[in-house]
Scaffold this active site. Structure first.
Site, mmCIF file in Angstrom:
data_model
loop_
_atom_site.group_PDB
_atom_site.id
_atom_site.type_symbol
_atom_site.label_atom_id
_atom_site.label_comp_id
_atom_site.label_asym_id
_atom_site.label_seq_id
_atom_site.Cartn_x
_atom_site.Cartn_y
_atom_site.Cartn_z
ATOM 1 N N ASP A 29 0.823 -1.578 -0.187
ATOM 2 C CA ASP A 29 0.357 -0.438 -0.473
ATOM 3 C C ASP A 29 0.897 1.500 0.304
ATOM 4 O OD1 ASP A 29 -2.309 -1.843 0.073
ATOM 5 O OD2 ASP A 29 -2.606 -0.663 1.518
ATOM 6 N N ASP A 30 0.095 2.568 -0.166
ATOM 7 C CA ASP A 30 0.655 3.761 -0.144
ATOM 8 C C ASP A 30 2.058 4.070 -1.348
ATOM 9 O OD1 ASP A 30 -1.212 3.631 1.834
ATOM 10 O OD2 ASP A 30 0.889 4.128 3.817
ATOM 11 N N HIS B 37 -5.978 3.232 -4.333
ATOM 12 C CA HIS B 37 -5.817 3.161 -2.787
ATOM 13 C C HIS B 37 -6.300 4.746 -2.908
ATOM 14 C CE1 HIS B 37 -4.957 1.536 1.486
ATOM 15 N NE2 HIS B 37 -4.206 2.781 0.794
ATOM 16 N N HIS C 76 3.779 -2.382 3.141
ATOM 17 C CA HIS C 76 3.736 -1.011 2.365
ATOM 18 C C HIS C 76 5.370 -0.568 1.664
ATOM 19 C CE1 HIS C 76 1.193 -1.118 5.762
ATOM 20 N NE2 HIS C 76 0.592 0.087 5.466
ATOM 21 N N HIS D 137 -5.237 9.573 -0.392
ATOM 22 C CA HIS D 137 -5.203 8.199 1.007
ATOM 23 C C HIS D 137 -5.856 8.975 1.831
ATOM 24 C CE1 HIS D 137 -4.176 5.958 4.286
ATOM 25 N NE2 HIS D 137 -3.850 5.566 2.962
#
Length: 734
Positions: free
Chosen positions: A60-61, A111, A213, A115
């Site tokens: 993620d991210d 995603h 991540h 955020h």
């Protein structure tokens, strides 16, 4: 560009709130008990689990320019695949990494764009987060995706009454939501062994979706954990497939074509440009700040040196007259006053000269005025004052005309809207005791400072112009004798061809020519002259536009001084660079201070931004206070300094930009006459009233005014020397 850069860095329009857990009454039980992959696109949600002996790694991210490439390298090394749930902001900033993900066979999911916790957002905001993320993905890799993972999500059984509507909203737009089975908690950097332990399925052989991540901080432990975990689990019979591959479902990517593709590419390209431009702007801001501090430091240091020299000189004069090497200059001078339509000011100008405590003659050169300027001067009937008439030909021609009729070697030039103090001429000519001095700059001051725009110019004159002249005096490279108050040797003027009309700023032009001819040019800070400054923004623009453009012309005209020897080379390698840097180039960067101020107040660290700006303002205020103290001025106008920085300075920036455009396009400005009001009386502001200033027309004045009938000295004629004709410009008071 700054706004776009700030947007993709989540510096504004970002929402960092995270909602606490809520009740689960509205979430179907089969969803809470189901697998981590949720397809809620139909009327009934369907959950899926990853088959045994399959581990789907998800990151993620990202993408992150440091850690994502290392993670991709590890996956390639161990023949493993993964799903990267990317944010739109990072995708737009690092499109090459997303492109590499797709090219190397990994899957990409959304995603959101920057955020936010979508449970706080409206359906419209949810749609924008998805659409902008897809736009960035299309521009980066030419695909759209149907996979989605909400920010701040975890396992399916963590859904509640706040997050479930978000899943339904996202599903209605065609997305499959992927939650997790196992959280590595690598964001906490618990250690490589702990990351491996938390990423391993609880039951041997059990399939799982693992959360990791690739952005958001130091991910070195994540990279090391992959190098240890993947081979170990592969040895136990695990595979590391893509998500849809593990589920036996169609791939999530669909190719983008046509307008959507080009819109995405344009967006990503714009973000790339904004990143580059912002980097350049930041360095330019650092450079601008450095130049501002350097200039202030140089001005303060050299002004202090100049002030110390002046104090010692005047103390010596008080104790017993001037020292032997600097005898008093008592010879009479000729004052030239070029005038074009100066009916409002000319009487006060001439009457102020009548109060002079130094012998002089006054020649008013009427440059084709249509308002009776010449008649006003003649009607005064003042002895020692005469008028020369000529067709309208411009200020340089008028001054040269006056030079040919001057009776004396020492020439003082002033504008028709300027008022001298009784001691101005005497103070102005004292440096001519040194035969090497060819010209002297006086101290021009704003007389009409009662209104705000006048007060701002007053600050500029005292802080900028006069501190600058002190600095240049010490460095022996004075670039400009102000048109409002300056003195010359007539023989020096003729040697350089007189006043040139090559430029709009004949005073700067002739000053630079004198330097190149070997003459010294100095500053007499006590030779004060009071001038009428522009009264409104339009007049100020007109005046400063001509000054700015004229300075550029003068620098260009005298550019060869840089490679010349002797005094000309000194001026070319010291004076020209300083004038170019601080007058022509540095002001182009200065607006960045205000641009970043506005940006920082709105989107950045507000308190730090305001503090930095106030610190710069404080430095300027200290410099201004020191300059006012040197000039023995009251500090009250400095109360308007903050407002001056916010308005007046911006006007000067725009003037400089227009001057640059004019110069680069080869334009040619015409002389622009400013309208005057005649507010300055014959008694200068701050000077003690003198009864002679109020003498009625025709009354006898001081006998110190020299007779206009003296013959011109034989050596004062022009030398047979051609004008330099290599272009030019300068700056002159109007």
């Amino acid at each position: 560009m700054l706004l776009l850069r700030g947007y993709v860095h989540s510096e504004f329009l970002a929402d960092h709130r995270v909602r606490p857990p809520a009740t689960t009454g509205a979430v179907p039980q089969k969803v809470l008990d189901g697998g981590p992959v949720l397809d809620a696109r139909g009327s009934e949600p369907v959950s899926h689990r990853v088959p045994d002996r399959n581990i789907v790694l998800t990151f993620d991210d990202g993408p992150d320019p440091e850690w994502t490439p290392k993670i991709l390298d590890k996956l390639a090394r161990h023949n493993a695949h993964a799903v990267f749930f990317v944010t739109g902001t990072m995708t737009a900033r690092h499109p090459d990494l997303v492109r590499r993900m797709v090219d190397e066979g990994h899957e990409v999911g959304l995603h959101t764009f920057n955020h936010p916790d979508l449970s706080y957002q409206s359906p419209g905001r949810v749609q924008r987060e998805l659409a902008q993320s897809q736009l960035a993905l299309a521009g980066a890799a030419g695909v759209h995706t149907s996979l989605f993972r909400p920010p701040y999500s975890s396992t399916a059984d963590a859904l509640d009454d706040r997050s479930w509507p978000v899943v339904r909203e996202v599903a209605s737009r065609g997305y499959i939501t992927a939650f997790i089975d196992t959280d590595s908690e690598d964001w906490a950097r618990p250690g490589v062994d702990e990351i491996v332990r938390r990423s391993t399925p609880r039951q041997p052989g059990e399939g799982a979706i693992v959360l990791m991540h690739d952005s958001g901080g130091d991910r070195s432990q994540t990279v090391a954990a992959l190098d240890r975990m993947i081979p170990r689990l592969q040895a136990q019979g695990y595979a590391f497939p893509r998500l849809t591959e593990a589920l036996g479902a169609p791939g999530p990517h669909s190719a983008v074509h046509g307008a959507q593709l080009w819109k995405g590419k344009a967006f990503v390209a714009a973000v790339g440009v904004s990143e580059s431009v912002t980097g350049v702007l930041v360095w330019a801001l650092v450079l601008a700040g450095g130049l501002v501090i350097a200039r202030f430091a140089l001005m303060l240091a050299l002004s202090a040196v100049h002030a110390g020299r002046a104090r010692r000189r005047h103390r010596g004069a008080r104790r017993g007259g001037a020292p032997p090497h600097a005898p008093q200059v008592t010879e009479p001078v000729t004052v030239l006053v070029p005038a074009f339509n100066e009916r409002e000011c000319i009487e006060n100008t001439v009457r102020s000269l009548a109060t002079s405590d130094h012998p002089l003659e006054v020649i008013v050169i009427d440059d084709g005025s249509t308002d009776g300027t010449a008649h006003i001067v003649e009607s005064l009937g003042l002895p020692g004052v005469r008028v020369l008439r000529q067709p309208n030909s411009g200020k340089p021609v008028a001054l040269n005309h006056g030079l040919q009729h001057a009776s004396h070697e020492l020439i003082v030039m002033m504008d028709g809207d300027t008022v001298f103090e009784p001691s101005t001429v005497r103070e102005l000519v004292q440096p001519f005791a040194d035969p090497r001095v060819g010209a002297v700059a006086g101290n021009a001051k704003v007389g009409n400072r009662q209104k705000l725009i006048g007060a701002w110019q007053h600050i500029e004159y005292v802080m900028g112009f006069n501190l600058d002249r002190r600095m240049y005096d010490v460095l022996r490279c004075m670039p400009t004798i102000p048109g409002a108050v300056g003195a010359f040797r007539r023989s020096a003027l003729w040697r350089v061809g007189g006043m040139s009309d090559d430029t709009l700023a004949e005073d700067t032009d002739v000053t630079m020519a004198l330097h190149r001819d070997g003459w010294q040019v100095v500053y007499a800070e006590r030779a004060r002259a009071w001038t009428e400054a522009p009264q409104n923004a339009r007049q100020l623009w007109s005046q400063r536009y001509r000054w700015s453009y004229g300075t550029m012309q003068a620098i260009w005209k005298h550019r060869r001084a840089v490679v010349e020897r002797g005094p000309s080379g000194h001026f070319g390698r010291v004076g020209l660079p300083l004038v170019s840097l601080f007058t022509v180039f540095a002001p182009l960067l200065a607006p960045l201070i205000d641009v970043f101020l506005v940006y920082g107040l709105l989107f950045g660290p507000t308190l730090r931004t305001a503090g930095a700006w106030l610190a710069v303002l404080a430095v300027q205020g200290l410099c201004a206070a020191y300059a006012f103290r040197l000039d023995r001025e009251r500090l009250t106008p400095l109360l308007t300094l903050p407002l001056q920085q916010l308005w007046y300075r911006q006007l000067m920036y725009m003037v400089l930009m227009q001057s640059w455009i004019t110069a680069l396009t080869g334009g040619r400005l015409k002389w622009q006459k400013l309208r005057r009001t005649g507010q300055l009386g014959a008694a200068p502001p701050g000077a003690a009233p003198d009864p002679r200033a109020l003498t009625p027309p025709g009354a006898p004045l001081s006998a110190t005014i020299a007779s206009p009938h003296r013959t011109t000295p034989a050596h004062a004629g022009p030398r047979a020397e051609p004008h330099r004709a290599d272009g030019g410009s300068g700056r002159t008071a109007t």
